[in-house]
Design a protein around this motif. Structure first.
Motif, short mmCIF file in Angstrom:
data_model
loop_
_atom_site.label_atom_id
_atom_site.label_comp_id
_atom_site.label_asym_id
_atom_site.label_seq_id
_atom_site.Cartn_x
_atom_site.Cartn_y
_atom_site.Cartn_z
N ALA A 134 -54.80 -26.27 -50.01
CA ALA A 134 -55.60 -26.70 -48.85
C ALA A 134 -55.02 -26.25 -47.51
CB ALA A 134 -55.75 -28.22 -48.86
N SER A 135 -53.80 -25.72 -47.51
CA SER A 135 -53.16 -25.39 -46.23
C SER A 135 -53.86 -24.22 -45.54
CB SER A 135 -51.69 -25.03 -46.47
OG SER A 135 -51.19 -24.31 -45.37
N PRO B 29 -35.45 -23.49 -46.33
CA PRO B 29 -34.68 -24.71 -46.06
C PRO B 29 -35.49 -25.78 -45.35
CG PRO B 29 -33.51 -22.76 -45.27
CD PRO B 29 -34.86 -22.29 -45.75
N LEU B 30 -36.54 -25.37 -44.64
CA LEU B 30 -37.39 -26.34 -43.95
C LEU B 30 -38.36 -27.01 -44.92
CD1 LEU B 30 -38.17 -24.17 -40.81
CD2 LEU B 30 -36.54 -26.06 -40.95
N GLY B 31 -38.48 -26.44 -46.11
CA GLY B 31 -39.35 -27.03 -47.13
C GLY B 31 -40.82 -26.80 -46.87
N THR C 281 -40.92 -33.26 -50.20
CA THR C 281 -40.88 -31.80 -50.27
C THR C 281 -40.72 -31.33 -51.71
OG1 THR C 281 -39.86 -31.76 -48.10
CG2 THR C 281 -39.66 -29.77 -49.41
N ALA C 282 -41.55 -30.40 -52.12
CA ALA C 282 -41.44 -29.84 -53.47
C ALA C 282 -40.16 -28.99 -53.57
CB ALA C 282 -42.67 -28.98 -53.77
N PRO D 180 -48.30 -22.80 -57.23
CA PRO D 180 -48.81 -23.94 -56.46
C PRO D 180 -47.80 -25.09 -56.45
CG PRO D 180 -49.94 -23.76 -58.58
CD PRO D 180 -48.96 -22.64 -58.52
N VAL D 181 -47.67 -25.73 -55.32
CA VAL D 181 -46.80 -26.91 -55.24
C VAL D 181 -47.54 -28.03 -54.50
CG1 VAL D 181 -44.61 -25.66 -55.26
CG2 VAL D 181 -45.73 -26.06 -53.07
N ALA D 182 -47.18 -29.26 -54.86
CA ALA D 182 -47.68 -30.41 -54.11
C ALA D 182 -46.54 -30.82 -53.19
CB ALA D 182 -48.05 -31.54 -55.06
N THR D 183 -46.70 -30.58 -51.90
CA THR D 183 -45.60 -30.85 -50.97
C THR D 183 -46.17 -31.46 -49.70
OG1 THR D 183 -43.58 -29.87 -50.06
CG2 THR D 183 -45.58 -28.53 -49.90
#
Ligand code: BEZ
Length: 201
Positions: A8-9, A49-51, A40-41, A32-35
């Motif tokens: 969705a981003s 590093p900022l995730g 943070t994933a 795909p990640v859920a973050t």
């Protein structure tokens, strides 16, 4: 290459759009990640590093972030000329404006989604929306933006930002006060790279 992403981003959408424009979709495997800002994933943290997503792992293992860096990299790789040299500062500034619209629009969503109702700040949400409105006003009045000319990354990023406003803030009806922008968006939204990457859900 591997793209660490969340569907969705709007920042991720920019990257997908460039992959289509540059003919590079087959070169990237999608992770795909859920973050979220609060959770943070692991894959996102390992790449950045900022995730934050999107992050692109290049074939040599190096990670690239954020979306502006990734889009520029893919444009060079695919020779899609979305950052024409004679207008590069205008295009980058326009892309930055579009990213700012996205940042405010996403943070409004996060405020409602991630904070308990009693902790949410309507004033802060409206301040974010005010940033969006000022940016749309600048676009409508042509201060930063040429509606015509060769397609470029600034224009594509603005289209992604407007698509996100429709996706998450449709009730705000941004078209009502920005008719020229609405007309421009109606046409550019038909571009295959934008059609193929419309937000779902
Ligand atoms: C959204 O659901 O609107 C969203 C998800 C991930 C990043 C940005 C926005």
């Amino acid at each position: 290459m591997k793209l660490i992403f969340s569907p969705a981003s709007p920042f991720v959408r920019k990257v997908h759009v460039v992959l289509h424009e540059a003919g590079l979709t087959d070169r990237v495997s999608l992770v795909p990640v859920a973050t979220t800002a609060l959770n943070t994933a692991d894959e996102a943290r390992a790449a950045n590093p900022l995730g934050k997503i999107p992050a692109l792992i290049r074939d040599n293992g190096d990670a690239l972030f954020d979306s502006r860096v990734i889009c520029r990299y893919l444009d060079v790789l695919g020779e899609s000329h979305l950052y024409p040299q004679d207008r590069v500062w205008d295009v980058l500034t326009l892309e930055a404006l579009a990213d700012g619209i996205m940042e405010s629009a996403v943070s409004m969503v996060y405020e409602v989604r991630l904070r308990p109702e009693t902790d949410q700040s309507p004033a802060w949400i409206e301040a974010q929306w005010s940033k969006v409105v000022h940016a749309l006003d600048a676009l409508e009045h042509g201060k930063l933006f040429a509606f015509s000319g060769e397609i470029n990354m600034g224009q594509l990023a603005v289209a992604c930002a407007l698509g996100y406003l429709d996706f998450r803030h449709g009730n705000r009806d941004w078209r009502k006060n920005f008719p020229l922008l609405a007309k421009w968006y109606k046409d550019i939204a038909e571009r295959p790279s934008l059609r193929a990457t419309e937000p779902q859900g």
